[in-house]
Write a protein that holds these residues in place. Structure first.
Motif: not given
Ligand code: RP5
Length: 167
Positions: A53-66, A68-72, A80-87, A110-112
């Motif tokens: 956030e401090a360096k200006g990232v605007r969107v997070f994309v998080c991929g996790a399996g099993m 999968a709580h990373l995106a949450g 900021r918007p978080v997009i979750g990729v289930p693996l 989480v936009a999944t």
């Protein structure tokens, strides 16, 4: 500038999630990726979100399996918007991760996207669409990418027809 941060729960997720980086590259969007587990390294994960956030990232994309709580967890730590990729990889072949990612309580979205490589790619495209709301040149590149896809389908159709695609 780093507009998108890709987070993965394990180094083993990168084989699939590299698709997100490749798509962001093709759209000319700056990104960086980190391994950050919601379960195995929670304090570091939260620190990465604060730093991003401090360096200006605007969107997070998080991929996790099993489980999968990373995106949450990331969504809980940022507005900021978080997009979750289930693996895939868990006992239910990705359905477990899909439900873990998508079933967020009201107020912390989480936009999944889809499980696996298509999801990783679509996470990047969706991040680009969010960024394009304030970037007309990026919007033009997205429109061109859609046109290129349509042309590829038309070319495949012509190739099929030329190869005897009817009886
Ligand atoms: C999740 O557990 C990771 O995202 C990964 O998909 C899964 C298994 O992790 P490893 O045991 O392969 O490191 O947290």
């Amino acid at each position: 500038m780093t507009a998108v941060m890709i987070l993965i729960g394990s180094k083993n997720d990168w084989d699939v999630m590299r698709e997100a980086g490749a798509e962001l590259d093709s759209l000319g969007i700056g990104w960086q990726a980190h391994v950050a587990s919601a379960h195995r390294s929670l304090p570091r994960t939260l620190e990465l979100v604060r730093e991003a956030e401090a360096k200006g990232v605007r969107v997070f994309v998080c991929g996790a399996g099993m489980a999968a709580h990373l995106a949450g967890v990331v969504a809980a730590a940022t507005v900021r918007p978080v997009i979750g990729v289930p693996l895939a990889g868990g006992v239910a072949g990705g359905l477990d991760a899909l439900l873990s990612t998508v079933e967020m309580p009201g107020g912390v979205p989480v936009a999944t996207v889809a499980v696996g490589k298509a999801g990783a790619r679509n996470a990047a495209v969706l991040a680009a669409e969010i960024l394009a709301l304030s970037d007309p040149e990026l919007e033009a590149r997205l429109r061109q990418a859609r046109a290129d896809q349509a042309a590829a389908v038309a070319a495949a159709d012509a190739e099929l027809a030329a190869g005897g695609g009817e009886r």
